[in-house]
Design an enzyme around this catalytic site. Structure first.
Site, PDB file in Angstrom:
ATOM      1  N   SER A  17       0.843  -1.199   0.000  1.00 48.51           N
ATOM      2  CA  SER A  17       0.000   0.000   0.000  1.00 48.51           C
ATOM      3  C   SER A  17       0.871   1.239   0.000  1.00 48.51           C
ATOM      4  O   SER A  17       2.033   1.206   0.429  1.00 48.51           O
ATOM      5  CB  SER A  17      -0.930   0.017   1.220  1.00 48.51           C
ATOM      6  N   SER A  19       0.356   5.983  -0.457  1.00 53.30           N
ATOM      7  CA  SER A  19      -0.454   7.114   0.000  1.00 53.30           C
ATOM      8  C   SER A  19      -1.840   7.153  -0.646  1.00 53.30           C
ATOM      9  O   SER A  19      -2.789   7.639  -0.045  1.00 53.30           O
ATOM     10  CB  SER A  19       0.288   8.424  -0.269  1.00 53.30           C
ATOM     11  N   TYR A  20      -1.939   6.647  -1.881  1.00 54.60           N
ATOM     12  CA  TYR A  20      -3.256   6.686  -2.537  1.00 54.60           C
ATOM     13  C   TYR A  20      -3.594   5.393  -3.273  1.00 54.60           C
ATOM     14  O   TYR A  20      -4.560   5.347  -4.029  1.00 54.60           O
ATOM     15  CB  TYR A  20      -3.339   7.872  -3.507  1.00 54.60           C
ATOM     16  N   ALA A  21      -2.823   4.337  -3.075  1.00 50.95           N
ATOM     17  CA  ALA A  21      -3.088   3.081  -3.777  1.00 50.95           C
ATOM     18  C   ALA A  21      -2.783   1.883  -2.890  1.00 50.95           C
ATOM     19  O   ALA A  21      -1.942   1.950  -1.991  1.00 50.95           O
ATOM     20  CB  ALA A  21      -2.251   3.006  -5.055  1.00 50.95           C
ATOM     21  N   THR A  22      -3.505   0.808  -3.145  1.00 46.69           N
ATOM     22  CA  THR A  22      -3.281  -0.475  -2.460  1.00 46.69           C
ATOM     23  C   THR A  22      -3.116  -1.548  -3.521  1.00 46.69           C
ATOM     24  O   THR A  22      -3.829  -1.544  -4.535  1.00 46.69           O
ATOM     25  CB  THR A  22      -4.465  -0.820  -1.538  1.00 46.69           C
ATOM     26  N   VAL A  23      -2.169  -2.451  -3.312  1.00 42.71           N
ATOM     27  CA  VAL A  23      -1.910  -3.517  -4.282  1.00 42.71           C
ATOM     28  C   VAL A  23      -2.362  -4.854  -3.700  1.00 42.71           C
ATOM     29  O   VAL A  23      -2.055  -5.177  -2.537  1.00 42.71           O
ATOM     30  CB  VAL A  23      -0.412  -3.583  -4.659  1.00 42.71           C
ATOM     31  N   LYS A  39      -3.391  -3.019  -8.781  1.00 38.87           N
ATOM     32  CA  LYS A  39      -3.168  -1.769  -8.053  1.00 38.87           C
ATOM     33  C   LYS A  39      -4.483  -0.991  -8.036  1.00 38.87           C
ATOM     34  O   LYS A  39      -4.989  -0.589  -9.088  1.00 38.87           O
ATOM     35  CB  LYS A  39      -2.063  -0.966  -8.755  1.00 38.87           C
ATOM     36  N   ASP A 132      12.270   7.700 -10.195  1.00 42.04           N
ATOM     37  CA  ASP A 132      12.011   7.260  -8.815  1.00 42.04           C
ATOM     38  C   ASP A 132      12.590   5.867  -8.590  1.00 42.04           C
ATOM     39  O   ASP A 132      11.929   4.987  -8.032  1.00 42.04           O
ATOM     40  CB  ASP A 132      10.510   7.279  -8.523  1.00 42.04           C
TER      41      ASP A 132
END
Length: 479
Positions: A17, A19-23, A39, A132
């Site tokens: 997980s 800040s704005y997504a969960t896998v 995702k 990144d």
């Protein structure tokens, strides 16, 4: 907490997980039940920049297709979420891989760096910068073989080599100094990140590990020298690449071209489709030269073929193909050794024809100069007035002697040492007979050094197989 419900997919478990997504780990209903990763992005938590990042990631993953980049299989959305369906990487990420082992061996590090470099070379060919790169965004698959894949392209950009930007992107610990300090930057920021990842793989921590962003920024501003932890031992090649990546000034940092060509990565012999085709071509050429009794060239070609085949043998998981490759390796190694012996036998026959003892020794070294790399009497004579060249030639001859005795590791060390002296001097050598002979000698020793690498790679492979067999037998006996 219950898992989200999707029409076409069954979610198995949460695997990550942000800040704005969960896998989630999942599989598609009614199909092959192939395990995939989904995702799930919460639309309500997205800022405008986050929306842009998601759009960029989807657009890039739609067109990027490479063995070492995570594959996007599909994407869709509903009122509350955006879903990105990706291949499942069962080995987690590189960050956890390092934490479990504290630090990685140089061999494992070089393998991961080679795979990362292949992905970056592909991205550069498409004018894409990841922006990144960090261990958390490098995912691992363990089946059918351990493989690294670059993921999370939320900060990635289409970015030509001549463009410059100043927007901060990525994670501070892996961020290039020029970006962290809000200077203009270009694609070379990815190379600094690779250096930090490499450092963390080798030593278990980032070079500028800090308790706060402020502390990290101060270290970067001060251009604090990167130091190898005390008690750590790495090869010269490894050290050279690491320190070339972790240079604060991007103008002095290693370029992408130099990075991809670096000997520590050895991308030329990475197990790719192109290198396999090259190994087969070299093998065919070696057999042809052998049949035509051009034994010198056949020897070099067999050794070169070994350097291309062995990475494929190590990487192969199919038992039948692996067995076929191992047979090729054994046959080529045996034939190369036989050709080397034949070459030195010929030299001894020539030497035996001489009645003078001193001359016999000289003939033994130089009678077949066209078939070996021994330094010629004329070149030694012309080099007496230049001690540096004379000493380098002597070192090279010692390497040749080790080579004839089958002591390949020492032979390679001496030849590389000799070449490291002669090659820079050769560029300053004025035109003339000595320069011509030096150039010829350098070419011969370079070719021999490359051949030795093929022989050493084969020997190391055989020794590792023996060790594995020994460990297996010992384990059975213990049980």
């Amino acid at each position: 907490m219950s898992l989200p419900s999707l029409k076409d997919y069954s979610l198995i478990e949460k695997i990550g997980s942000g800040s704005y997504a969960t896998v989630y780990k999942a599989f598609k209903k009614g199909g092959s039940r192939e395990v995939i990763a989904i995702k799930c992005v919460d639309k309500k938590s997205l800022s405008k920049s986050a929306v842009d990042n998601i759009v960029t990631e989807i657009n890039l993953l739609k067109v990027l297709n490479h063995d070492h980049i995570v594959e996007m299989k599909d994407f869709f959305w509903d009122e509350g979420h955006i879903y990105i369906v990706m291949e499942y990487c069962d080995g987690g990420d590189l960050s956890n891989f390092i934490k479990k082992r504290h630090k990685l061996s140089e061999n494992i590090c070089s393998r991961f760096l080679q795979q990362l470099a292949l992905a970056l070379r592909y991205l550069r060919s498409n004018n894409v910068s990841h922006m990144d790169l960090k261990p958390q965004n490098l995912l691992l698959k363990t089946k059918p073989a351990l493989m690294l894949k670059v993921g999370d392209f939320g900060f990635a950009q289409h970015f030509s080599d001549t463009e410059q930007k100043c927007v901060i992107r990525g994670s501070p610990l892996y961020m290039a100094p020029e970006m962290l300090l809000r200077h203009k930057y270009d694609t070379r920021v990815d190379l600094w990140s690779v250096g930090v990842i490499m450092y963390e793989c080798l030593f278990g921590k980032a070079p500028y590990s800090s308790s706060s962003f402020q502390e990290l920024a101060e270290k970067i501003k001060a251009c604090k020298p990167i130091e190898i932890p005390k008690g750590s031992h790495i090869s010269n090649q490894c050290r050279d690449l690491l320190m070339s990546l972790l240079i604060h000034d991007p103008e002095k940092r290693i370029s992408f071209e130099q990075f991809f060509a670096h000997e520590f990565l050895d991308l030329e012999h990475a197990p790719t489709k192109e290198s396999y085709e090259k190994s087969m071509k070299l093998s065919q050429d070696a057999v042809k030269m052998d049949s035509e009794k051009n034994y010198k060239e056949a020897f070099y070609l067999y050794c070169e073929a070994l350097r291309y085949i062995i990475p494929h043998l190590k990487n192969e998981v199919d038992i039948k193909r692996k067995s076929a490759l191992r047979l090729h390796v054994n046959n080529y190694m045996q034939r190369a050794e036989k050709l080397k012996e034949m070459s030195y036998d010929t030299c001894e026959i020539e030497a035996s024809k001489s009645n003078d003892k001193v001359d016999k020794i000289h003939v033994l070294k130089t009678a077949h100069h066209e078939n070996t790399s021994f330094c010629s009497k004329e070149l030694r004579g012309l080099s007496k007035s230049t001690p540096s060249i004379a000493n380098a030639l002597e070192i090279g001859e010692i390497g040749d002697q080790y080579f004839s005795e089958g002591n390949y590791a020492l032979a390679l060390e001496k030849l590389q040492s000799s070449l490291s002296i002669i090659v820079p001097l050769l560029s300053k050598e004025p035109p003339g007979r000595r320069r011509d002979l030096l150039y010829k000698q350098v070419q011969l020793w370079m070719k021999e050094a490359e051949s030795i690498k093929g022989l050493l790679a084969t020997i190391n492979l055989q020794e590792n197989n023996v060790q594995k067999t020994s460990d297996s037998i010992e384990q059975c006996l213990i049980q």
